[in-house]
Motif scaffolding. Structure first.
Motif, short mmCIF file in Angstrom:
data_model
loop_
_atom_site.label_atom_id
_atom_site.label_comp_id
_atom_site.label_asym_id
_atom_site.label_seq_id
_atom_site.Cartn_x
_atom_site.Cartn_y
_atom_site.Cartn_z
N TRP A 71 0.85 -1.20 0.00
CA TRP A 71 0.00 0.00 0.00
C TRP A 71 0.88 1.25 0.00
O TRP A 71 1.08 1.88 1.03
N THR A 72 1.44 1.57 -1.13
CA THR A 72 2.27 2.76 -1.22
C THR A 72 1.39 4.01 -1.09
O THR A 72 0.20 3.98 -1.42
N ASP A 73 1.98 5.10 -0.60
CA ASP A 73 1.21 6.33 -0.42
C ASP A 73 0.65 6.84 -1.74
O ASP A 73 -0.46 7.36 -1.80
N GLU A 74 1.42 6.67 -2.83
CA GLU A 74 0.95 7.13 -4.12
C GLU A 74 -0.26 6.32 -4.59
O GLU A 74 -1.24 6.87 -5.10
N LYS A 75 -0.20 5.03 -4.38
CA LYS A 75 -1.29 4.14 -4.81
C LYS A 75 -2.55 4.36 -4.00
O LYS A 75 -3.67 4.31 -4.54
N GLN A 81 -7.25 10.10 1.51
CA GLN A 81 -7.98 11.36 1.62
C GLN A 81 -9.42 11.10 2.07
O GLN A 81 -9.96 11.82 2.93
N GLN A 82 -10.05 10.08 1.52
CA GLN A 82 -11.42 9.76 1.90
C GLN A 82 -11.50 9.40 3.38
O GLN A 82 -12.40 9.87 4.10
N TYR A 83 -10.58 8.56 3.86
CA TYR A 83 -10.58 8.18 5.26
C TYR A 83 -10.27 9.38 6.16
O TYR A 83 -10.82 9.49 7.27
N PHE A 84 -9.38 10.27 5.71
CA PHE A 84 -9.04 11.45 6.50
C PHE A 84 -10.26 12.36 6.64
O PHE A 84 -10.57 12.84 7.73
N PHE A 85 -10.97 12.60 5.54
CA PHE A 85 -12.15 13.46 5.59
C PHE A 85 -13.22 12.86 6.49
O PHE A 85 -13.87 13.56 7.25
N LEU A 86 -13.40 11.55 6.39
CA LEU A 86 -14.39 10.89 7.24
C LEU A 86 -13.99 10.98 8.71
O LEU A 86 -14.83 11.31 9.57
N GLY A 87 -12.74 10.70 9.02
CA GLY A 87 -12.29 10.73 10.41
C GLY A 87 -12.43 12.10 11.05
O GLY A 87 -12.91 12.21 12.19
N THR A 88 -12.03 13.14 10.33
CA THR A 88 -12.15 14.49 10.90
C THR A 88 -13.60 14.90 11.05
O THR A 88 -13.95 15.65 11.97
N ASN A 158 0.65 15.28 1.41
CA ASN A 158 0.17 13.93 1.16
C ASN A 158 -0.01 13.19 2.48
O ASN A 158 0.72 13.43 3.45
N LEU A 159 -0.98 12.30 2.49
CA LEU A 159 -1.29 11.56 3.70
C LEU A 159 -0.61 10.20 3.70
O LEU A 159 -0.37 9.60 2.65
N ASP A 160 -0.30 9.72 4.89
CA ASP A 160 0.23 8.38 5.09
C ASP A 160 -0.95 7.42 5.24
O ASP A 160 -1.73 7.54 6.19
N TYR A 161 -1.08 6.47 4.32
CA TYR A 161 -2.26 5.60 4.32
C TYR A 161 -2.35 4.75 5.60
O TYR A 161 -3.42 4.60 6.18
N ILE A 162 -1.22 4.19 6.03
CA ILE A 162 -1.22 3.31 7.20
C ILE A 162 -1.65 4.09 8.44
O ILE A 162 -2.52 3.65 9.20
#
Length: 251
Positions: A71-75, A81-88, A158-162
């Protein structure tokens, strides 16, 4: 992997149909804490798994490095972004004291999140119509693509997916803990509250299923690599011996 799938299915749980009579609603109250506890346990477990170093359901030790290799950050940037928006967006709900208001806000956030995720999967730009509030002409967010409850905005980094996924699991776990506390205080949820909770839980279960399937795929790859390393027929030394044997057969 059968034990892995069975354990995950047990932890995910399956909500039953919402019942309409008062006596059935009372019986439902005994089922709600059990389901909420399962959700808390599962999301907390996934949180630790995404932090790395966990033996996933007693099958494979998945490290953070192995997850990052897949799960690379680029991939995974769009998903991050979707998870970040949902979490906030979910964080603001933790301060709502009344159960009905809390579930209503959760419903609105999750509806807009589903629409946003579906729209972005069809769009090349993740920031299409983002960061705006709903218009005053009565049109819905499905028509305008503008969100009132989901906090969508342009990020300068850029966000860190993990890390993002682990944090979302933590946030959802906190929300279920809040719902458990409110259910203990309210004692009895009416039909409308039960129906709202069931719909919300179904949406979180969908997110949970996606995370679980991806972790299962990673653990499967890790186990295949481990078995290949233990297989003498797959080793380089054995391959050299095979070449020697083929050379000897020519004499």
């Amino acid at each position: 992997m059968s034990g892995f799938a069975g354990s995950a299915t047990l932890m995910m749980g399956t909500p039953g149909a919402v019942l309409q009579t008062t006596s059935q609603q009372i019986q439902q109250q005994e089922w709600i804490p059990t389901l909420i506890h399962k959700r808390i346990t599962t999301f907390r477990y996934l949180q630790r798994c995404f932090q790395g170093g966990m033996v996933l359901y007693n099958t494979a030790l998945v490290s953070e490095q192995e997850m990052r290799a897949i799960w690379t950050d680029e991939k995974m940037q769009r998903r991050s972004q979707q998870y970040f928006f949902l979490g906030t967006s979910l964080a603001t709900i933790l301060e709502i004291p009344i159960t009905g208001d809390c579930l209503k806000a959760l419903t609105n956030v999750l509806q807009e999140y589903d629409h946003f995720a579906a729209a972005e999967s069809r769009s090349k730009s993740i920031f299409s119509k983002s960061g705006r509030k709903a218009t005053s002409d009565g049109r819905t967010f499905e028509e305008t693509g503008e969100y009132s409850y989901l906090e969508v905005r342009t990020l300068p980094f850029n966000l860190d997916y993990i890390i993002t996924t682990s944090t979302l699991c933590d946030m959802i776990g906190l929300l279920y803990e809040k719902l458990w506390e409110q259910q203990q205080q309210d004692k009895l949820w009416n039909f409308q509250v039960l129906e709202s909770f069931q719909k919300i839980d179904a949406k979180f279960k969908k997110i949970l299923t996606t995370m679980y399937k991806e972790l299962e795929a990673v653990s499967r790859d890790v186990m295949i690599q481990e078995f290949a390393a233990l297989d003498p027929l797959a080793s380089t030394s054995m391959a050299l011996h095979d070449d020697d044997w083929n050379s000897m057969k020519s004499y």
